[in-house]
Design a protein around this motif. Structure first.
Motif: not given
Length: 245
Positions: A94-108
């Protein structure tokens, strides 16, 4: 127009280690958002940041960390950024969504770049980590660490650093053995397999003299004391290049 993908891992940003953020910012500022893509294979931020510092930033202000501000600027300028969750920052989506406008991508993270199939894993889920490390990566531990008085938090962090330094060589040896086994198991699925999690960058070229043939594989990291990244060009005539400086 040729696109270049720059892959790095384990920067471990935290406010009391500003040199890491400064090196990351210098790296990002040299990238061109119109033709460069950034991929981060986990642990962009350290558990200290994840548990204590991200909670203190005003939600309507740019991130205080210079490294995160540089990434936010890259994205705002149209640059592409992909993030994998590491064991240190897995609770920061949620923090990265807010400050980087980016969400985690699935691994791998899997992409075909320059005709090469590339797999990227953070690596902490390969094999069985010690129970105490699993406990420290839990949300409950991070919530508890966040409210510790500063002297206790600093003391605990320093003790963890000393323990990691003392056992690093043996821990890295065990993890590298797991990575090698993983590469063998997935040899037919990728041309290049990348890992993070441990902090000694190394590149192993492909081998055709073993069965099954082994793809190229590399470990990324080392931002505690230096900078490192892997460069991948769309041009198949340009091989992957690991840079450490």
């Amino acid at each position: 127009m040729t696109t270049t993908t720059w892959i790095l891992s384990d920067v471990h940003l935290r406010w009391d280690r500003p040199e890491r953020a400064e090196r990351l910012a210098r790296f990002v500022e040299r990238r061109d958002p119109s033709r460069d893509r950034l991929v981060i294979g986990g642990d962009l931020c350290d558990f200290w940041f994840a548990s204590r510092q991200s909670h203190t930033e005003p939600p309507d202000q740019p991130p205080r960390c210079l490294g995160l501000r540089s990434l936010a600027g890259f994205v705002a300028s149209g640059g592409r950024l992909s993030l994998i969750a590491g064991n240190h920052d897995q609770w920061l989506n949620h923090y990265y969504q807010r400050v980087l406008n980016t969400s985690f991508t699935p691994e791998p993270w899997v992409e075909t770049i320059g005709g090469r199939v590339v797999h990227l894993y953070h690596g902490h889920r390969i094999g069985r980590p010690p129970f105490w490390k699993v406990a420290m990566e839990s949300r409950r531990f991070l919530d508890a660490f966040r409210v510790l008085p500063e002297p206790f938090a600093v003391g605990l962090s320093q003790r963890l650093d000393r323990n990691n330094d003392r056992t690093r060589l043996e821990d890295d040896r065990r993890v590298l053995a797991r990575y090698q086994a993983y590469v063998q198991t997935h040899a037919r699925q990728a041309h290049l397999i990348l890992f993070g999690h441990i902090h000694t960058p190394v590149f192993h070229p492909a081998r055709d003299d073993v069965f099954p043939p082994r793809p190229s594989w590399a470990v990324l990291g080392g931002w505690q004391t230096q900078s490192s990244w892997l460069r991948l060009d769309d041009d198949p005539d340009h091989p992957p290049c690991l840079v450490v400086e």
